[in-house]
Design a protein around this motif. Structure first.
Motif, mmCIF file in Angstrom:
data_model
loop_
_atom_site.group_PDB
_atom_site.id
_atom_site.type_symbol
_atom_site.label_atom_id
_atom_site.label_comp_id
_atom_site.label_asym_id
_atom_site.label_seq_id
_atom_site.Cartn_x
_atom_site.Cartn_y
_atom_site.Cartn_z
ATOM 1 N N SER A 1 -4.809 5.171 -16.464
ATOM 2 C CA SER A 1 -3.705 4.667 -15.639
ATOM 3 C C SER A 1 -3.159 5.744 -14.697
ATOM 4 C CB SER A 1 -2.588 4.115 -16.523
ATOM 5 O OG SER A 1 -2.067 5.118 -17.365
ATOM 6 N N VAL A 2 -3.022 6.986 -15.167
ATOM 7 C CA VAL A 2 -2.440 8.024 -14.321
ATOM 8 C C VAL A 2 -3.421 8.437 -13.225
ATOM 9 C CG1 VAL A 2 -3.173 10.070 -15.628
ATOM 10 C CG2 VAL A 2 -1.027 10.114 -14.373
ATOM 11 N N LEU A 3 -4.724 8.501 -13.543
ATOM 12 C CA LEU A 3 -5.711 8.832 -12.514
ATOM 13 C C LEU A 3 -5.808 7.710 -11.478
ATOM 14 C CD1 LEU A 3 -8.557 10.445 -14.661
ATOM 15 C CD2 LEU A 3 -6.860 11.603 -13.219
ATOM 16 N N ALA A 4 -5.730 6.465 -11.926
ATOM 17 C CA ALA A 4 -5.760 5.346 -10.989
ATOM 18 C C ALA A 4 -4.522 5.343 -10.097
ATOM 19 C CB ALA A 4 -5.867 4.030 -11.753
ATOM 20 N N ALA A 5 -3.364 5.682 -10.666
ATOM 21 C CA ALA A 5 -2.139 5.746 -9.864
ATOM 22 C C ALA A 5 -2.231 6.861 -8.825
ATOM 23 C CB ALA A 5 -0.931 5.973 -10.770
ATOM 24 N N LEU A 6 -2.754 8.017 -9.211
ATOM 25 C CA LEU A 6 -2.938 9.100 -8.243
ATOM 26 C C LEU A 6 -3.935 8.695 -7.164
ATOM 27 C CD1 LEU A 6 -3.001 12.247 -10.553
ATOM 28 C CD2 LEU A 6 -1.263 11.669 -8.857
ATOM 29 N N GLY A 7 -4.972 7.961 -7.553
ATOM 30 C CA GLY A 7 -5.910 7.467 -6.559
ATOM 31 C C GLY A 7 -5.256 6.526 -5.563
ATOM 32 N N ALA A 8 -4.361 5.665 -6.049
ATOM 33 C CA ALA A 8 -3.638 4.761 -5.152
ATOM 34 C C ALA A 8 -2.738 5.537 -4.197
ATOM 35 C CB ALA A 8 -2.808 3.777 -5.976
ATOM 36 N N VAL A 9 -2.116 6.605 -4.685
ATOM 37 C CA VAL A 9 -1.285 7.445 -3.820
ATOM 38 C C VAL A 9 -2.130 8.085 -2.729
ATOM 39 C CG1 VAL A 9 0.138 9.525 -3.751
ATOM 40 C CG2 VAL A 9 0.454 7.881 -5.591
ATOM 41 N N VAL A 10 -3.311 8.578 -3.085
ATOM 42 C CA VAL A 10 -4.202 9.185 -2.096
ATOM 43 C C VAL A 10 -4.616 8.161 -1.041
ATOM 44 C CG1 VAL A 10 -6.491 10.209 -1.774
ATOM 45 C CG2 VAL A 10 -5.049 10.968 -3.659
ATOM 46 N N VAL A 11 -4.932 6.940 -1.479
ATOM 47 C CA VAL A 11 -5.368 5.895 -0.549
ATOM 48 C C VAL A 11 -4.296 5.609 0.499
ATOM 49 C CG1 VAL A 11 -5.879 3.426 -0.371
ATOM 50 C CG2 VAL A 11 -6.998 4.810 -2.121
ATOM 51 N N VAL A 12 -3.043 5.531 0.083
ATOM 52 C CA VAL A 12 -1.957 5.152 1.006
ATOM 53 C C VAL A 12 -1.437 6.353 1.782
ATOM 54 C CG1 VAL A 12 0.363 4.184 1.160
ATOM 55 C CG2 VAL A 12 -1.304 3.180 -0.408
ATOM 56 N N PHE A 13 -1.076 7.430 1.086
ATOM 57 C CA PHE A 13 -0.355 8.529 1.720
ATOM 58 C C PHE A 13 -1.272 9.596 2.323
ATOM 59 C CE2 PHE A 13 2.744 6.609 -1.020
ATOM 60 C CZ PHE A 13 3.928 6.722 -0.321
ATOM 61 N N GLN A 14 -2.520 9.667 1.875
ATOM 62 C CA GLN A 14 -3.429 10.667 2.433
ATOM 63 C C GLN A 14 -4.446 10.032 3.366
ATOM 64 O OE1 GLN A 14 -4.957 13.750 -0.285
ATOM 65 N NE2 GLN A 14 -7.000 13.404 0.576
ATOM 66 N N GLN A 15 -5.029 8.909 2.923
ATOM 67 C CA GLN A 15 -6.038 8.256 3.754
ATOM 68 C C GLN A 15 -5.446 7.237 4.710
ATOM 69 O OE1 GLN A 15 -8.849 6.685 0.922
ATOM 70 N NE2 GLN A 15 -9.597 8.724 0.312
ATOM 71 N N GLY A 16 -4.225 6.769 4.440
ATOM 72 C CA GLY A 16 -3.529 5.915 5.386
ATOM 73 C C GLY A 16 -3.816 4.431 5.278
ATOM 74 N N HIS A 17 -4.541 3.982 4.260
ATOM 75 C CA HIS A 17 -4.816 2.548 4.109
ATOM 76 C C HIS A 17 -3.549 1.842 3.621
ATOM 77 C CE1 HIS A 17 -9.028 3.415 4.745
ATOM 78 N NE2 HIS A 17 -9.026 4.288 3.739
ATOM 79 N N GLY A 18 -3.036 0.929 4.421
ATOM 80 C CA GLY A 18 -1.802 0.227 4.067
ATOM 81 C C GLY A 18 -0.560 1.073 4.223
ATOM 82 N N ALA A 19 -0.660 2.184 4.960
ATOM 83 C CA ALA A 19 0.498 3.072 5.115
ATOM 84 C C ALA A 19 1.654 2.380 5.819
ATOM 85 C CB ALA A 19 0.091 4.330 5.882
ATOM 86 N N GLY A 20 1.335 1.556 6.820
ATOM 87 C CA GLY A 20 2.395 0.876 7.553
ATOM 88 C C GLY A 20 3.205 -0.069 6.694
ATOM 89 N N VAL A 21 2.565 -0.675 5.690
ATOM 90 C CA VAL A 21 3.266 -1.600 4.803
ATOM 91 C C VAL A 21 4.381 -0.890 4.042
ATOM 92 C CG1 VAL A 21 3.000 -3.171 2.840
ATOM 93 C CG2 VAL A 21 1.212 -3.041 4.590
#
Length: 792
Positions: free
Chosen positions: A612-632
């Motif tokens: 769960s913690v690794l998946a949550a960190l992965g979700a943070v990377v997707v949004v805040f680092q890679q920018g997918h869904g950042a505008g939302v």
């Protein structure tokens, strides 16, 4: 522990006025103290032992007074398209603004851009640096207003003028918005869960009380311990979430005990002794994880962890004392409407029932017959423990039909997973694994003004400077040269030329010597932005060249500045992340081994937490680092993940994951210990706990998600990460993977070697010691006098 908490719950119920007055007095004293306390100061980031910090310390030693922490503001002037700031009319406007900026009583100096060579090569942009005599926290409203007025005046003339720096820090978003959103959603969830306004309002009231006490305490101690605004915000975030959840667990257990026929005071004692025991354990895990952040060595992270730990301790104490006290004031109000109606009907029929029991006592009850014959009462049925005897006395029909009547969505879901464990396990693990993959490209850093919304003047000033002077201008490297015992001027000249010729360095500013002329400081401007990976490589390259330069000049140098400091902090935190994660997982295994007295259940819980913690960190990377869904989520600028965020996320999620594990699996173990099969124990656990765990998870998600709306990038990031972690851990790991794994393990899930069983201490989290007390209270008088037979 369960017996002690049982007595504490009954005492708080009986002495409710004393408890209420005590907490009100604590709140009033801390509130008055907070009003009289000096304002909080933000000590910024520091980390003993890294090169950047050593260089800062050297500057403070060799340049006394020069490294003062006075506030600064960098005012940027941009000419209209096709014009230059050096044009006569524009230059006049800039000089007028500079004169106005220097008129404040707290202003120490203002650097004129035309005399300090602070004009871009194309002439489109210029900047003036305003230095104040006081820190940013001590700036008066008049000084801030004067700065804003000067900026607005230049704008009216046609120039684009923005301001950044510590003097213009706009802080967080609108105060209280995140809390209002979280509390509103929590109120709806509680109302749906309990079906009672009072039952829904009680956890909210006690949570707000705990948060108020925590925030007053932080405000009182802020100046003495250098606590920042972020420290208080994170403590509020966590205190509100666990405060609601812990009260929710106690109130839910109280309602359950009342439904089983206990008097209000007894029900309150049992609720605190059972659910309260789990609250203590869950709170302890959160406190240990947060306080353990001190070992990382980042003062700010340590302060955040300790402040949040204090918020959790307050939430636990209130759940154990103030909640039963409130139940004493309104013992029946927290029950559902149907339960209250049933209670009234029961009172109306109590007198007639007693008459019928009196008639039966003369003729045919087992107790009466035993009294006449001198023998023991003859009980029919299976061998029973104290708990099953208590259940039988309440509900003689305990067969499959009666259990089916008690089915709810939780039991139906548990049966569904139990019959299909392999597909559920595969889907859950693959889904979490897919989310965790982006974590492998995690980049840590400390975003600055570039991460702020474009609606802020600080962000626009940052962008204007990057366009006019290059992206590296916002993050220059500070080179501190220690030339003691060498030809200082020759050594500094050689070092400056060497660094200036390094690939990736745009320019080197003239050096500034101290009074003793043995130490110099100069600035090197990179060609890339402060958060660019190439800037990190440049810092490493400059440091790698140091041995050759030092041997040639006899002088040493160190690289520091905000950019280098942030790089060093990110490296150290990233190096500490996995050891800290291993420590937390090991602690989880040991704690759960003691609580559940099983080898496989703790391992399953720890592996689920890792997923769960690794998946949550992965979700943070997707949004805040890679920018997918950042505008939302209102992310204005993507980039590296805040250095402190992952390790702080790990500590908090560990505690929350253990919360759900304890509240859900402890009911399964309780049922298994009392003779239920592996499948029945899992279904029983979901029957009693699934609804409450789901409600608690939804409340935490709502509270954490509310902070995504904050403008502070770290608070926004942590709010998103915690909401994602709770969502994944509660609904995927605990509600799906846990029953799937237990289905595959069967009775082997509760295996514990005998030697280890003798070594481990016995911790009564489920309140087993109270079962005998409760059974004695529920059985008929004659049955209570005689022990329950082993075989009947």
């Amino acid at each position: 522990m369960a017996t002690f908490l049982y007595r504490l719950g009954r005492l708080a119920f009986r002495r409710r006025w004393y408890v209420a007055v005590l907490w009100a007095g604590v709140l009033a004293c801390l509130g008055l103290s907070a009003l009289r306390a000096p304002g909080a100061t933000d000590s910024g980031f520091s980390m003993p032992g890294i090169e950047s910090q050593k260089a800062f310390d050297l500057m403070g030693e060799r340049f006394p007074g020069a490294a003062a922490d006075g506030a600064t503001a960098r005012v940027v002037f941009v000419a209209p398209d096709g014009q230059k700031v050096t044009a006569a009319e524009n230059k006049k406007v800039v000089e007028g603004a500079v004169e106005e900026l220097g008129g404040g009583s707290q202003v120490a100096a203002v650097a004129d851009p035309f005399t300090s060579k602070a004009v871009s090569e194309d002439g489109s942009t210029a900047y003036a640096t305003v230095t104040y005599r006081v820190t940013a926290d001590d700036l008066t409203d008049a000084s801030r207003t004067a700065l804003e007025k000067a900026v607005d005046g230049a704008r009216e003339s046609g120039l684009t003028m923005e301001a950044g720096g510590s003097a213009t820090d706009s802080g967080g978003g609108p105060g209280g918005v995140a809390e209002i959103i979280g509390i509103s959603v929590a109120a709806v969830v509680l109302l749906v869960t309990f079906g009672s306004l009072v039952a829904a309002g009680l956890p909210l009231l006690t949570a707000i009380l705990g948060v108020a006490i925590t925030m007053f305490t932080i405000t009182t101690l802020a100046a003495a311990f250098g606590l920042s605004t972020s420290t208080g915000t994170l403590a509020m975030m966590l205190g509100l979430a666990v405060g609601i959840d812990y009260a929710l667990f106690v109130v839910s257990r109280y309602r359950e005990e009342r439904a089983e026929g206990h008097a209000p005071e007894e029900a309150a004692g049992l609720a605190v002794g059972t659910a309260g025991s789990a609250v203590v354990f869950a709170g302890l895990t959160v406190v240990i994880a947060l306080a353990g952040l001190a070992v990382v060595g980042v003062p700010m992270l340590t302060k955040m962890g300790l402040a949040a730990s204090g918020a959790v301790v307050v939430a636990v104490l209130i759940a154990l004392t103030m909640v039963p006290a409130f139940l004493g004031f309104w013992p029946g109000a927290v029950l559902s409407g149907a339960a209250r109606k049933q209670g009234k009907q029961g009172k109306q029929g109590e007198q007639g029932e007693q008459s019928r029991q009196g008639e039966q006592g003369k003729t045919g009850t087992p107790g009466a017959k035993a009294a006449r014959t001198g023998g023991k009462p003859r009980w029919s049925g299976k061998p029973r423990t104290a708990r099953t005897a208590r259940t039988a006395s309440r509900n003689p029909e305990t067969g499959p039909a009666a259990q089916d009547a008690q089915d709810n969505l939780g039991t139906r879901w548990a049966r569904f997973v139990w019959r299909r464990p392999v597909p559920v396990l595969i889907l859950g693990v693959l889904g979490l694994g897919a989310l965790a993959v982006p974590m492998t490209s995690l980049q840590l850093g400390m975003p600055g003004d570039e991460a702020k919304p474009t609606s802020t003047s600080e962000r626009r000033a940052y962008d204007d400077l990057a366009r006019g002077f290059g992206p590296g201008f916002n993050g220059p490297l500070t080179i501190v040269v220690d030339a003691r015992g060498a030809d200082a001027k020759a050594a500094v000249t050689t070092i400056a030329e060497k660094i200036g010729g390094t690939k990736g360095v745009v320019s080197v500013a003239p050096p500034y010597f101290n009074k003793a002329a043995d130490t110099a400081v100069f600035m090197a401007t990179p060609s890339t932005s402060p958060t660019d990976e190439r800037t990190k490589t440049l810092v490493k390259t400059i440091r790698d060249e140091r041995p050759a330069v030092e041997s040639a000049t006899g002088a040493s140098f160190e690289v520091t500045g905000t950019t280098a400091l942030n790089i060093d902090i990110a490296d150290k935190v990233q190096a500490a992340l996995f050891p800290y994660l291993a420590t937390i997982v090991g602690l989880a295994v040991i704690l759960l081994l003691v609580v559940f007295r099983s080898v496989l259940v703790p391992l399953k819980a720890a592996l689920g937490f890792l997923l769960s913690v690794l998946a949550a960190l992965g979700a943070v990377v997707v949004v805040f680092q890679q920018g997918h869904g950042a505008g939302v989520f209102g992310v204005e600028q993507t980039g590296p993940i805040m250095s402190l965020m992952p390790i702080f996320l790990v500590g908090i999620v560990f505690g929350l994951a253990m919360d759900y594990e304890v509240f859900l699996v402890s009911r399964m173990r309780e049922a298994h210990v009392h003779g239920e099969t592996a499948e029945q124990s899992v279904i029983s656990g979901f029957r009693h706990s699934a609804r409450v765990v789901v409600a608690a998870a939804l409340i935490m998600i709502a509270v954490f998600a509310g902070f995504i709306g904050e403008s502070d990038s770290m608070i926004k990031m942590i709010g998103f990460g915690l909401a994602a972690a709770v969502l994944l851990d509660a609904f995927v790991v605990r509600m799906a993977l846990v029953p799937a794994v237990l289905s595959l393990l069967g009775d082997r899930a509760w295996w514990l070697p005998r030697r280890l069983d003798r070594i481990l201490p016995h911790v009564d989290v489920e309140g087993e010691a109270l079962s005998h007390r409760s059974a004695a209270a529920m059985l008929p008088d004659q049955a209570r006098e005689e022990p329950v037979p082993a075989r009947l």
